[in-house]
Design a protein around this motif. Structure first.
Motif, PDB file in Angstrom:
ATOM      1  N   ARG A 200       3.848  25.435  33.694  1.00 50.30           N
ATOM      2  CA  ARG A 200       3.961  25.805  32.245  1.00 50.30           C
ATOM      3  C   ARG A 200       4.489  24.846  31.503  1.00 50.30           C
ATOM      4  O   ARG A 200       5.615  24.296  31.920  1.00 50.30           O
ATOM      5  N   GLY A 201       3.902  24.182  30.464  1.00 48.62           N
ATOM      6  CA  GLY A 201       4.217  23.096  30.093  1.00 48.62           C
ATOM      7  C   GLY A 201       5.466  23.402  29.195  1.00 48.62           C
ATOM      8  O   GLY A 201       6.253  22.023  29.042  1.00 48.62           O
ATOM      9  N   ARG A 202       5.786  24.263  28.589  1.00 48.24           N
ATOM     10  CA  ARG A 202       6.902  24.445  27.814  1.00 48.24           C
ATOM     11  C   ARG A 202       8.472  24.888  28.385  1.00 48.24           C
ATOM     12  O   ARG A 202       9.063  25.337  27.797  1.00 48.24           O
ATOM     13  N   ARG A 203       8.361  25.016  29.765  1.00 52.78           N
ATOM     14  CA  ARG A 203       9.521  25.790  30.560  1.00 52.78           C
ATOM     15  C   ARG A 203      10.525  24.506  30.472  1.00 52.78           C
ATOM     16  O   ARG A 203      10.105  23.318  30.167  1.00 52.78           O
ATOM     17  N   ASP A 204      11.580  24.955  30.648  1.00 54.19           N
ATOM     18  CA  ASP A 204      12.696  24.129  30.868  1.00 54.19           C
ATOM     19  C   ASP A 204      12.866  23.460  32.295  1.00 54.19           C
ATOM     20  O   ASP A 204      13.152  24.225  33.149  1.00 54.19           O
ATOM     21  N   ASP A 235      12.304  29.709  23.900  1.00 56.31           N
ATOM     22  CA  ASP A 235      12.837  28.897  22.811  1.00 56.31           C
ATOM     23  C   ASP A 235      11.766  27.458  22.805  1.00 56.31           C
ATOM     24  O   ASP A 235      11.608  27.065  21.802  1.00 56.31           O
ATOM     25  N   GLY A 236      11.301  27.031  24.058  1.00 56.37           N
ATOM     26  CA  GLY A 236      10.310  26.041  24.182  1.00 56.37           C
ATOM     27  C   GLY A 236       9.161  26.409  23.135  1.00 56.37           C
ATOM     28  O   GLY A 236       8.333  25.477  22.678  1.00 56.37           O
ATOM     29  N   LEU A 240       7.477  25.092  19.901  1.00 59.26           N
ATOM     30  CA  LEU A 240       5.964  24.708  19.589  1.00 59.26           C
ATOM     31  C   LEU A 240       5.477  25.399  18.271  1.00 59.26           C
ATOM     32  O   LEU A 240       4.627  24.716  17.744  1.00 59.26           O
ATOM     33  N   ARG A 241       5.745  26.502  18.204  1.00 61.35           N
ATOM     34  CA  ARG A 241       4.916  27.210  16.885  1.00 61.35           C
ATOM     35  C   ARG A 241       5.570  26.570  15.702  1.00 61.35           C
ATOM     36  O   ARG A 241       4.968  26.437  14.599  1.00 61.35           O
ATOM     37  N   ALA A 242       6.757  26.258  15.704  1.00 55.72           N
ATOM     38  CA  ALA A 242       7.459  25.458  14.531  1.00 55.72           C
ATOM     39  C   ALA A 242       6.572  24.376  14.254  1.00 55.72           C
ATOM     40  O   ALA A 242       6.531  23.826  12.986  1.00 55.72           O
ATOM     41  N   ASP A 243       6.349  23.304  15.304  1.00 54.90           N
ATOM     42  CA  ASP A 243       5.831  22.151  15.263  1.00 54.90           C
ATOM     43  C   ASP A 243       4.452  22.272  14.810  1.00 54.90           C
ATOM     44  O   ASP A 243       3.838  21.743  13.801  1.00 54.90           O
TER      45      ASP A 243
END
Length: 346
Positions: A200-204, A235-236, A240-243
């Motif tokens: 998963r790309g947005r994992r910590d 959070d990641g 991403l959604r904010a970006d």
């Protein structure tokens, strides 16, 4: 001597000014919703099985997104002002300079702002409500107690920042499903599913060693760690959604204001529509749309749309009503040109 900026450089300058503001305004709205949630009230309603009441108690109303409305308005007006400033000097048949201005109170401009903002915010709130309802029903359905279920949605208050982190507030329905699947993978103890989490790309990535150890031991990650890991993953996804919103809404404001700025001059009689053309300018990207690459250099009259290879009519990049497959993540532009000789003759 000041360097004259190219159209692409002007766009980059515009993005650098307004995209961070739009992105920050979305995060501000989410923080406002989170900070006004009272855990006890949510838990009380869940204990009674009142999921609708729990959602109402989160105050997911459109008023929370007024900062986002304002940021988009600033970007829209900034784009309109920049467009008229960059227009070459227009002159009448007697050689007198025609005064051109951006009118933010123009009916067409106000209508775009009102309709665009309303559609965006309503969509965010409706999608958010669905995501939260699904998460609450799933949590209670698998036997989690009301407190655990509520915290999984709302996030935990950080001892360091004093703000809520993790949770599903601000995520889309699809992103909420990503978090739920990640939780299942970590709790499964199955090597294949744990490895899928590691893709998963947005994992910590700070937790990767912990997950790798679970794979080697053939055991699930502990419940306490799963909540921390999925919280950081959420959070990641929120970032991403904010970006995504920051980039998309800034381009949408720029595209609309540029088109409306030309339309205002045409309506005033300062410019003729039949002497204006617009050309499609594709911005190279790592994963660019091949259809938009093919449209590079396509030129059409002002009042006619561009045509994508799949037959989609596109008035200008990010125009209202254009399918998301042609807008989300798109960085293409429309470059408008005026035939000055024809303008003077006609």
């Amino acid at each position: 001597m000041l360097k004259r900026l190219s159209p692409r450089e002007r766009v980059e300058q515009f993005l650098g000014q307004f995209e961070p503001t739009v992105r920050a305004a979305f995060i501000e709205a989410i923080d406002d919703i989170r900070s006004n949630i009272t855990l006890r009230r949510i838990v009380e309603r869940l204990e009674k099985g009142d999921i609708n009441g729990a959602i109402r108690a989160m105050h997911l109303d459109e008023a929370a997104f007024r900062p986002l409305d304002e940021a988009i308005r600033q970007a829209f007006n900034g784009g309109g002002v920049a467009t008229v400033e960059q227009m070459p000097a227009l002159r009448d048949p007697f050689g007198h300079r025609i005064v051109i201005r951006w009118d933010a109170r123009n009916l067409t401009a106000e209508r775009w702002l009102q309709e665009h903002s309303a559609q965006l915010v309503t969509g965010i709130v409706q999608d958010q409500t669905i995501a939260i309802r699904t998460a609450l029903e799933t949590g209670l359905g698998r036997g989690d107690n009301p407190t655990k279920t509520a915290v999984a949605v709302m996030g935990r208050v950080s001892a360091v920042t004093g703000r809520r982190e993790g949770g599903l507030i601000g995520l889309t329905t699809v992103q909420g499903e990503y978090v739920a699947r990640a939780r299942q993978e970590l709790l499964s103890g199955e090597p294949d599913q744990l490895r899928n989490y590691l893709s998963r790309g947005r994992r910590d990535k700070r937790f990767d060693k912990t997950v790798q150890a679970a794979i080697e031991a053939g055991k699930p990650v502990t419940s306490a760690l799963v909540e921390r890991i999925t919280g950081r993953y959420a959070d990641g996804l929120l970032k991403l959604r904010a970006d995504t919103i920051g980039l998309h809404e800034t381009f949408a404001a720029l595209g609309a204001s540029k088109d409306i700025a030309f339309r205002q001059q045409i309506e005033k009689g300062s410019l003729r529509a039949d002497v204006v053309t617009k050309g499609w300018k594709h911005t190279p990207q790592e994963h660019g749309r091949m259809q938009h690459v093919a449209m590079q250099g396509q030129v059409v009259p002002f009042d006619q749309p561009f045509t994508a290879p799949d037959g989609t009519a596109i008035p200008y990049p990010h125009a209202p009503g254009v399918p998301t497959r042609h807008t989300l993540g798109c960085k293409c532009l429309a470059e408008y040109k005026i035939d000055f000789v024809a303008q003077l003759v006609r």
